[in-house]
Write a protein that holds these residues in place. Structure first.
Motif, short mmCIF file in Angstrom:
data_model
loop_
_atom_site.label_atom_id
_atom_site.label_comp_id
_atom_site.label_asym_id
_atom_site.label_seq_id
_atom_site.Cartn_x
_atom_site.Cartn_y
_atom_site.Cartn_z
N UNK A 1 -0.74 12.31 -9.00
CA UNK A 1 -1.61 13.46 -8.74
C UNK A 1 -0.81 14.76 -8.74
N UNK A 2 0.41 14.69 -8.20
CA UNK A 2 1.23 15.91 -8.09
C UNK A 2 1.63 16.45 -9.46
N UNK A 3 1.99 15.57 -10.37
CA UNK A 3 2.43 16.07 -11.68
C UNK A 3 1.27 16.19 -12.68
N UNK B 1 0.81 -1.23 0.00
CA UNK B 1 0.00 0.00 0.00
C UNK B 1 0.83 1.26 0.00
N UNK B 2 1.99 1.21 0.66
CA UNK B 2 2.83 2.40 0.77
C UNK B 2 3.35 2.84 -0.61
N UNK B 3 3.83 1.85 -1.38
CA UNK B 3 4.35 2.19 -2.72
C UNK B 3 3.20 2.65 -3.62
N UNK B 4 2.04 2.00 -3.49
CA UNK B 4 0.87 2.43 -4.27
C UNK B 4 0.49 3.87 -3.93
N UNK C 1 -7.90 11.65 -16.86
CA UNK C 1 -7.98 12.71 -15.85
C UNK C 1 -9.19 12.61 -14.91
N UNK C 2 -9.72 11.41 -14.76
CA UNK C 2 -10.81 11.21 -13.80
C UNK C 2 -10.43 10.06 -12.88
N UNK C 3 -10.72 10.27 -11.59
CA UNK C 3 -10.39 9.23 -10.61
C UNK C 3 -11.57 8.90 -9.73
N UNK C 4 -11.26 8.39 -8.54
CA UNK C 4 -12.32 7.94 -7.65
C UNK C 4 -13.28 9.07 -7.27
N UNK C 5 -12.77 10.32 -7.26
CA UNK C 5 -13.65 11.44 -6.89
C UNK C 5 -14.72 11.68 -7.96
N UNK D 1 -5.85 0.99 -12.06
CA UNK D 1 -5.52 1.66 -10.79
C UNK D 1 -6.22 3.02 -10.77
N UNK D 2 -6.56 3.43 -9.57
CA UNK D 2 -7.30 4.69 -9.42
C UNK D 2 -6.71 5.50 -8.27
N UNK D 3 -6.50 6.79 -8.53
CA UNK D 3 -6.20 7.70 -7.42
C UNK D 3 -7.37 8.70 -7.37
#
Lengths: 294, 169
Positions: free
Chosen positions: A44-46, A33-36, A138-142, A163-165
């Motif tokens: 998200x940052x870039x 989980x940490x690496x994920x 450009x769409x994620x879990x939100x 994968x989803x952020x």
């Protein structure tokens, strides 16, 4: 003496780096989980920078595409005109039976791709490197995008969300080896499974039961495979993809004397190397599921 | 010194973003260049094996953060080893020659790509030991060589440290 010490330092650093890398590889391979979280955070940052670069580059990309693909576009245009004429004829024939099929689907309560609502998204990047077939949207879990959701673009299947952020998702493309899709052939309705190989754009088709050979001149279309034949997702209970979405088009059927079955190659109907907008389907659609269970 | 580190971070982020956005549309025979690997080669050529390996590890990890089919650390390892090897070559074999960047990027691309495939294949990533992959490594290395002068110039700017008063070759 100084030289030996420096040499020793160099090797120690390299050893530390190699051990650290292998440690990270091992931890990530086992799913950590940490690496994920690091991955999601970095993406998200870039993400804003990537959006700006992607947007700024689009005119250059269109120009580059226009110049380099001029010949292909001309040929494609002719081919499309020919296909439109053919399809118009087919459409008018199928319109006659289309209404009856719709009625039967309603009676049997079969979910279709049209039932699935979706989230439109823009492709903002692809996997860095040469050995992975994914794109970033450009769409994620939100925005209601979750792992496992099918992704389409206009005329066909693109892939599956893996994968989803919060603000981004990764879509694994259908020509990635990690995805196998249950499909049926357009004319014969014979079921098969796709099998992709890394580094190859064409996807192989493996039959589940019946074996079909290439069409000869006199053979009926529903007993063989013809080039340009479409391949659709098949309808299965709890399937990962909605039925009847175009996956690809048969580009070759080769019979080898050493293989038991013919080698059938299909090419995705969607140009997976030049995606701009896609739609993430809510599949299975909560509304459909609710209706079915109630 | 601090400014140099900031510029090196900027270099890595810019190259990762470019590889991820612009170059995905500029594929040649299905291959895109490994920009961070070229930068690693450039830094290793300038600074030697130690800095080359360290820069390769960091830039490789940044690249890994945008991959999902291969485990994190794989690019870090292959870039670090490439940086180290190219740094050793620079110290012992390669003389300072102007316009050598394409050759170095070609060699770096072949070494980095091969390490990536071999280690990836050994740890069980699907489909890494195939001819198609070998072809991609070769094409990508040639692509690396073609754009090496631009990336080397960018890396030269990022690595420049007036305090050390050293010129870039």
């Amino acid at each position: 003496m100084v030289v030996y010490r420096r040499e020793g330092q160099r090797r120690s650093l390299l050893l530390v780096i190699v051990i650290s890398s292998l440690l990270i590889v091992t931890i990530d391979s086992r799913g950590n989980g940490l690496i994920d979280s690091f991955r999601s955070g970095f993406r998200d940052a870039i993400s804003p920078v990537r959006d700006v670069v992607e947007e700024a580059f689009s005119p250059v990309r269109n120009l580059f595409g226009g110049v380099t693909d001029y010949g292909d576009l001309k040929a494609e245009n002719q081919e499309l005109k020919r296909r439109v004429t053919k399809l118009e004829g087919k459409l008018s024939r199928e319109r006659a039976v289309g209404g009856k099929v719709g009625e039967l689907e309603t009676l049997l309560d079969l979910p279709t791709a049209e039932d699935a609502t979706g989230v439109a998204a823009r492709v903002v990047g692809a996997a860095a490197g040469n050995f992975e077939r994914t794109v970033e949207i450009n769409k994620g879990s939100s925005s209601g995008v979750f792992v496992g959701r099918p992704v389409v673009a206009g005329n066909g299947l693109v892939g599956k969300v893996t994968t989803v952020s919060a603000t981004l998702s990764t879509v694994t493309l259908i020509d990635s080896p990690s995805i196998g899709i249950g499909v049926r052939l357009e004319n014969s309705n014979v079921n098969g499974l796709t099998e992709a190989h890394t580094g190859e754009r064409e996807i192989l088709l493996k039959f589940l039961e019946s074996q079909l050979g290439p069409c000869q001149e006199a053979s009926p279309l529903d007993s063989c495979i013809s080039e340009n034949e479409l391949v659709f997702t098949t309808a299965t209970r709890d399937g990962a993809f909605p039925p009847d979405i175009a996956v690809g088009r048969v580009v070759s059927v080769d019979i080898s004397t050493t293989e038991l079955e013919p080698r059938i190659a299909i090419r995705p109907v969607v140009n997976l190397d030049d995606l701009t907008y896609v739609k993430v389907l809510r599949w299975p659609d909560p509304k459909t599921t609710k209706t079915k269970t109630s | 010194m601090v400014l140099r580190r900031v510029r090196l971070v900027l270099l890595v982020i810019t190259l990762v973003v470019l590889e991820n956005t612009v170059f995905r549309h500029l594929r040649i025979f299905d291959a895109i260049p490994a920009l961070c690997l070229i930068a690693t080669v450039a830094i290793a050529y300038e600074e030697g094996p130690q800095t080359g390996a360290l820069f390769g590890f960091v830039s490789g990890l940044a690249t890994d953060m945008l991959l999902s089919a291969t485990p994190a650390g794989l690019s870090g390892l292959s870039f670090a080893l490439t940086g180290y090897l190219l740094g050793v070559l620079q110290g012992g074999v390669i003389r300072e020659v102007k316009g050598i960047s394409p050759l170095l990027a070609l060699v770096g691309g072949l070494i980095g790509g091969t390490i990536f495939l071999v280690v990836g294949g050994i740890i069980g990533v699907d489909g890494f030991f195939t001819l198609a992959q070998a072809r991609i490594v070769i094409v990508a290395a040639v692509y690396d060589a073609a754009i090496a002068p631009l990336v080397f110039a960018f890396a030269r700017w990022a690595n420049h440290d007036p305090d050390r008063d050293r010129g870039w070759r």
